[in-house]
Design an enzyme around this catalytic site. Structure first.
Site, mmCIF file in Angstrom:
data_model
loop_
_atom_site.group_PDB
_atom_site.id
_atom_site.type_symbol
_atom_site.label_atom_id
_atom_site.label_comp_id
_atom_site.label_asym_id
_atom_site.label_seq_id
_atom_site.Cartn_x
_atom_site.Cartn_y
_atom_site.Cartn_z
ATOM 1 N N GLU A 280 83.118 122.376 127.211
ATOM 2 C CA GLU A 280 84.413 121.972 127.742
ATOM 3 C C GLU A 280 85.441 121.795 126.629
ATOM 4 O O GLU A 280 86.639 121.924 126.844
ATOM 5 C CB GLU A 280 84.252 120.652 128.525
ATOM 6 C CG GLU A 280 85.035 120.633 129.816
ATOM 7 C CD GLU A 280 84.642 119.482 130.728
ATOM 8 O OE1 GLU A 280 84.343 119.753 131.895
ATOM 9 O OE2 GLU A 280 84.641 118.319 130.286
ATOM 10 N N HIS A 301 57.807 130.744 126.222
ATOM 11 C CA HIS A 301 57.041 131.562 127.164
ATOM 12 C C HIS A 301 57.918 132.095 128.287
ATOM 13 O O HIS A 301 57.419 132.617 129.281
ATOM 14 C CB HIS A 301 55.869 130.744 127.709
ATOM 15 C CG HIS A 301 54.951 130.277 126.609
ATOM 16 N ND1 HIS A 301 53.774 130.917 126.292
ATOM 17 C CD2 HIS A 301 55.091 129.271 125.705
ATOM 18 C CE1 HIS A 301 53.217 130.305 125.256
ATOM 19 N NE2 HIS A 301 54.000 129.303 124.885
ATOM 20 N N LYS A 415 88.712 123.423 141.808
ATOM 21 C CA LYS A 415 89.096 122.301 142.661
ATOM 22 C C LYS A 415 90.201 122.731 143.632
ATOM 23 O O LYS A 415 90.142 122.430 144.820
ATOM 24 C CB LYS A 415 89.606 121.131 141.804
ATOM 25 C CG LYS A 415 88.532 120.437 141.012
ATOM 26 C CD LYS A 415 89.096 119.208 140.332
ATOM 27 C CE LYS A 415 88.122 118.665 139.311
ATOM 28 N NZ LYS A 415 88.701 117.666 138.444
HETATM 29 O O1 PA5 Z 1 84.863 115.456 130.199
HETATM 30 C C1 PA5 Z 1 85.530 115.383 131.218
HETATM 31 O O2 PA5 Z 1 86.702 115.017 131.180
HETATM 32 C C2 PA5 Z 1 84.967 115.721 132.571
HETATM 33 O O3 PA5 Z 1 83.698 116.234 132.500
HETATM 34 C C3 PA5 Z 1 84.902 114.470 133.416
HETATM 35 O O4 PA5 Z 1 84.079 113.529 132.786
HETATM 36 C C4 PA5 Z 1 84.394 114.769 134.825
HETATM 37 O O5 PA5 Z 1 85.157 115.779 135.400
HETATM 38 C C5 PA5 Z 1 84.464 113.528 135.674
HETATM 39 O O6 PA5 Z 1 85.763 113.038 135.729
HETATM 40 P P1 PA5 Z 1 86.072 111.585 136.221
HETATM 41 O O7 PA5 Z 1 85.414 110.624 135.304
HETATM 42 O O8 PA5 Z 1 87.561 111.483 136.163
HETATM 43 O O9 PA5 Z 1 85.544 111.460 137.628
#
Ligand code: PA5
Length: 427
Positions: A280, A301, A415
């Site tokens: 990310e 394996h 989303k």
């Molecule tokens: O690293 C990030 O920002 C995302 O992976 C969030 O942690 C994830 O989308 C969850 O978001 P939130 O904590 O707002 O529900």
């Protein structure tokens, strides 16, 4: 605390860019780069909110005293870190093992009704509490799960009783979860404004579930603190910086996939956490190392053939703990029909280490540069250090590749489509 062994990359004559790495470190530490409003985690191990930390420890004690199970509701950065630390320091079989701390279940990290209904069966009529975690407070997956568990708690304990069992970790002021928590009077913990989800394991996001599992969060923070001090003192020659520049060098040489390999099944969720952190943070603007993971030796394996012999786009990072927590020895057998007596008396950790060395050599021969991160033990300090090591290296590596390592614009695309298909107002 973390030793970096780069001998497995030397054959590939790496020429990492130390000047670019130094510039990236300065950008990160001085907060002058893109996304600099999300670099609060850099100083977190020194400057965390001590009063909130004490409240986390008190809440963990309360949950341990009144609950047989804790349901941790969250997705992505709001659950992977806690799960990773609990599995690594306790066990992937933590719930099944005898203990005097509550079982810990993770919910709201997907939309499978089957998984949720199975979880309800596993909790049964036992006393339980809920820690709902969402920085934005609006994420669909945890919101659905929380609606279900809140209703269940209110039916079981009444509204007042449920209030004693719901702990919300969210933004200090914004979002639907904050509004709900304030209205219902839940105890809340804060995800600091300047710490993004995937960098938040050392805030209440990770610390409350981790403390509930009986893990010493003081020691975890101490490990992160020591690692931070060492990195800041050593700069470009620190293990974290070396790791960051090495992986960027190999990326430019066409090694576009990095596999994180460990030889302990308990490491599996640390690898999941690492994949989110790096994927990310770095995968944007058409660039980025693809983070993958393998569980060795089992995956030798299944994936071993590809790693050894498939397309040469791989670089490998091994995490290895020098000392096993428990030792199992291979017994001697008079008949020796299985031919294993040459191993009789040997510990499994000895054999595991030989397997690691053999695999490392084979992969290097096969054209895969291998970096090894060695930690003495898997205890709280070491895991705290490893978390900080990977976070810091990720920030540096992201800046070296020219991206903003602290946003995630790509996550919105699915989303929007999903909300449209589901008929959410405004989509
Ligand atoms: O690293 C990030 O920002 C995302 O992976 C969030 O942690 C994830 O989308 C969850 O978001 P939130 O904590 O707002 O529900």
């Amino acid at each position: 605390m973390i030793k970096l062994d780069l001998t497995g990359t030397q054959k590939f004559a790496p020429a990492p860019d130390a000047a670019a790495c130094k510039a990236a470190i300065d950008t990160l530490v001085h907060g002058t780069g893109a996304g600099n409003d999300f670099t609060g985690w850099v100083d977190l191990p020194e400057h965390y909110d001590r009063a909130e930390f004490a409240r986390i420890q008190a809440a963990a004690k309360k949950i341990q005293a009144n609950s047989k199970a804790l349901v941790v509701i969250g997705i992505g950065g709001s659950y992977l870190g806690a799960r990773a630390v609990i599995e690594l320091l306790k066990s992937p079989n933590y719930n099944a093992l005898p203990k005097n701390t509550p079982d810990i279940y993770f919910a709201g990290n997907g939309i499978s009704g089957e998984a949720l209904s199975e979880l309800l069966t596993m909790i049964g009529d036992r006393d339980f509490s809920v820690n709902v975690i969402s920085k934005s407070g609006t994420t669909t997956e945890p919101a659905i799960a929380f609606r279900i568990f809140r209703e269940l708690l209110e039916k079981k304990y009444g509204k007042d009783g449920a209030r004693e069992r719901i702990f919300a970790t969210t933004d200090k002021a914004r979002g639907a979860l904050k509004t709900l928590a304030t209205q219902e009077g839940y105890e809340t913990f804060v995800v600091p404004d300047n710490v993004g989800g995937r960098y938040s394991v050392l805030t209440a996001v990770g610390l409350l579930p981790i403390a509930c599992a009986g893990i010493d969060i003081d020691r975890l923070m101490r490990g992160a603190q020591e690692e931070r001090r060492q990195i800041l003192a050593e700069g470009v020659s620190s293990a974290a910086a070396q790791y960051a520049m090495q992986r960027q060098y190999f990326y430019k040489q066409g090694k576009k996939v990095e596999i994180l390999a460990a030889y302990e099944p308990a490491f599996r969720f640390m690898a999941e956490w690492w994949k989110q952190l790096y994927g990310e943070s770095e995968g944007k603007d058409g660039v980025g190392i693809f983070p993958a993971s393998v569980d060795l030796t089992p995956d030798l394996h299944s994936m071993g053939q590809y790693i050894q012999d498939g397309e040469r786009m791989l670089q490998e990072t091994v995490v290895f703990f020098d000392h096993a927590r428990t030792e199992v020895r291979v017994p001697s057998d008079e008949e020796n029909l299985d031919g294993l007596n040459y191993l009789a008396g040997r510990t499994m950790s000895y054999i595991n280490e030989k397997a690691m060395q053999a695999t490392r050599a084979a992969h290097i021969d096969g054209g895969v540069p291998v970096t090894v991160l060695r930690l003495e033990k898997d205890n709280e300090e070491a895991v705290g250090a490893l978390i900080y090591f990977f976070e810091f290296a990720c920030g540096v590596s992201g800046y070296m590749s020219g991206v903003n390592p602290f946003n995630q614009p790509g996550v919105e695309a699915y989303k929007k489509n999903m909300f449209h298909l589901l008929g959410k107002p405004g989509y």
